[in-house]
Each structure stands twice: as C-alpha cells, then as structure tokens.
Design an enzyme around this catalytic site. Sequence first.
Site, PDB file in Angstrom:
ATOM      1  N   GLY A 172       0.777  -1.189   0.043  1.00  0.00           N
ATOM      2  CA  GLY A 172      -0.170  -0.046   0.079  1.00  0.00           C
ATOM      3  C   GLY A 172       0.894   1.229   0.161  1.00  0.00           C
ATOM      4  O   GLY A 172       1.922   1.175   0.370  1.00  0.00           O
ATOM      5  N   CYS A 208       5.722  -0.129   7.413  1.00  0.00           N
ATOM      6  CA  CYS A 208       5.400   1.154   6.517  1.00  0.00           C
ATOM      7  C   CYS A 208       6.472   1.368   5.418  1.00  0.00           C
ATOM      8  O   CYS A 208       7.665   1.377   5.982  1.00  0.00           O
ATOM      9  CB  CYS A 208       4.991   2.169   7.439  1.00  0.00           C
ATOM     10  SG  CYS A 208       4.509   3.673   6.464  1.00  0.00           S
ATOM     11  N   LEU A 209       6.388   1.881   4.299  1.00  0.00           N
ATOM     12  CA  LEU A 209       7.348   1.979   3.406  1.00  0.00           C
ATOM     13  C   LEU A 209       8.101   3.385   3.946  1.00  0.00           C
ATOM     14  O   LEU A 209       9.206   3.619   3.424  1.00  0.00           O
ATOM     15  CB  LEU A 209       6.984   2.138   2.014  1.00  0.00           C
ATOM     16  CG  LEU A 209       6.345   1.059   1.490  1.00  0.00           C
ATOM     17  CD1 LEU A 209       5.866   1.478  -0.153  1.00  0.00           C
ATOM     18  CD2 LEU A 209       7.597  -0.177   1.392  1.00  0.00           C
ATOM     19  N   GLN A 258       2.817   9.903   1.404  1.00  0.00           N
ATOM     20  CA  GLN A 258       4.089   9.226   1.175  1.00  0.00           C
ATOM     21  C   GLN A 258       4.884   9.496  -0.035  1.00  0.00           C
ATOM     22  O   GLN A 258       6.077   9.418  -0.100  1.00  0.00           O
ATOM     23  CB  GLN A 258       3.855   8.005   1.425  1.00  0.00           C
ATOM     24  CG  GLN A 258       3.292   7.368   2.713  1.00  0.00           C
ATOM     25  CD  GLN A 258       3.211   5.763   2.947  1.00  0.00           C
ATOM     26  OE1 GLN A 258       2.193   5.252   2.203  1.00  0.00           O
ATOM     27  NE2 GLN A 258       4.219   5.108   3.213  1.00  0.00           N
ATOM     28  N   HIS A 293      -4.445   0.902   7.402  1.00  0.00           N
ATOM     29  CA  HIS A 293      -3.119   1.493   7.723  1.00  0.00           C
ATOM     30  C   HIS A 293      -3.043   2.840   6.328  1.00  0.00           C
ATOM     31  O   HIS A 293      -2.624   3.911   6.898  1.00  0.00           O
ATOM     32  CB  HIS A 293      -2.175   0.692   7.045  1.00  0.00           C
ATOM     33  CG  HIS A 293      -0.653   1.137   7.328  1.00  0.00           C
ATOM     34  ND1 HIS A 293       0.367   0.498   7.916  1.00  0.00           N
ATOM     35  CD2 HIS A 293       0.108   1.907   6.237  1.00  0.00           C
ATOM     36  CE1 HIS A 293       1.726   1.233   7.740  1.00  0.00           C
ATOM     37  NE2 HIS A 293       1.318   2.014   6.692  1.00  0.00           N
ATOM     38  N   GLU A 294      -3.216   2.661   5.227  1.00  0.00           N
ATOM     39  CA  GLU A 294      -3.165   3.639   4.361  1.00  0.00           C
ATOM     40  C   GLU A 294      -4.300   4.791   4.474  1.00  0.00           C
ATOM     41  O   GLU A 294      -4.131   5.884   4.317  1.00  0.00           O
ATOM     42  CB  GLU A 294      -3.665   3.156   2.826  1.00  0.00           C
ATOM     43  CG  GLU A 294      -2.613   1.854   2.345  1.00  0.00           C
ATOM     44  CD  GLU A 294      -1.124   2.646   2.851  1.00  0.00           C
ATOM     45  OE1 GLU A 294      -0.595   3.525   2.660  1.00  0.00           O
ATOM     46  OE2 GLU A 294      -0.365   1.371   2.869  1.00  0.00           O
ATOM     47  N   HIS A 310      -3.043   7.188   6.993  1.00  0.00           N
ATOM     48  CA  HIS A 310      -1.806   8.020   6.585  1.00  0.00           C
ATOM     49  C   HIS A 310      -2.746   9.539   6.011  1.00  0.00           C
ATOM     50  O   HIS A 310      -1.886  10.322   6.250  1.00  0.00           O
ATOM     51  CB  HIS A 310      -1.235   7.519   5.130  1.00  0.00           C
ATOM     52  CG  HIS A 310       0.053   6.686   5.605  1.00  0.00           C
ATOM     53  ND1 HIS A 310       1.071   7.408   6.338  1.00  0.00           N
ATOM     54  CD2 HIS A 310       0.245   5.405   5.349  1.00  0.00           C
ATOM     55  CE1 HIS A 310       2.109   6.311   6.250  1.00  0.00           C
ATOM     56  NE2 HIS A 310       1.592   5.007   5.896  1.00  0.00           N
TER      57      HIS A 310
HETATM   58 CO    CO Z   1       2.288   3.388   5.704  1.00  0.00          CO
END
Ligand code: CO
Length: 146
Positions: free
Chosen positions: A46, A88-89, A51, A130-131, A134
Amino acid sequence: MAKRNIVKLGDDILRKVCRTQLNFDERLHQILDDMAETMYAADGVGLAAPQVGLLRRFCIVDVGDGIVELINPVIIEKEGTQTGDEGCLSIPGKSAAVTRPMKVTVRAQDRNGKNIIVSGEGLKARAFCHEIDHLDGILYIDKKEN
Ligand code: CO
C-alpha cells in the site's frame, strides 16, 4: 510512469491531515500510476499520497489480488479484530504488532470520480486501515502494542 521518492519518518508531511481530492483528471491518473510503480518497486502492499509528498486524500493497495485505488476513502463498516505485524514504506526495516479490524468496508471514489464500495478482509483490511490512517497523519507506530 516514473518512480517517486518515498517520504520517510521525521518529515512533517506524514503528520498532516490531507485535503479532499476534487479533480479526477490526467494529472491524478499520472500520480496514481507513479504511486503504483513506486509501491511495487519497494515491495509494498500500500501507499498513500502523503508518502509521495502530496497532501491529498487518496491511496492505493495491492495485497496480491490486484490494485485498488481509493480516492477520498471513508471506512463505513468494521467487523472483528486481528493483531499482527505491520510495517510502513516510510519507516523502512521496522515492524510492530498492531490491532486492526478483521474486515472493513470502504466508501470511496475511483480515478474517474465514480463512487465505489470496497470490502477487504485480513491483510487487505489491515492495508486499507493503514493507508487511510496516513491521510489523517496517523502512522502505525501510534497504534503499536510492543
Ligand atoms: Co505506511
């Protein structure tokens, strides 16, 4: 398509509340395509607009069964709970246990502005939560249990 840089923990942009996406134009499509390329190149499931440096309410998810693009998403139903490792990226190399709903239903728009309803269970529900977090400046580390 072009890969974009992923904003990392410590950058203020990850803590801001994103604004509604109003335009469903070629520019949005280009950004979504770039985000997909960026997510796949990083082996993520995701990626959310902040991000890649954009304070807009959209994100993408692909847990292995195809990409889902969510513009202005809202979780309208939650069922059950699951606790599992999450990463998380924007926080590379780290993970922690987080409790999430087992199943969620999301109301959103697609890349053309059409209203959609999408449901996800297990990892997909976790990725949706999660997304979408964000988009409100919330990171999984705010919710972790260890
Ligand atoms: Co994330």
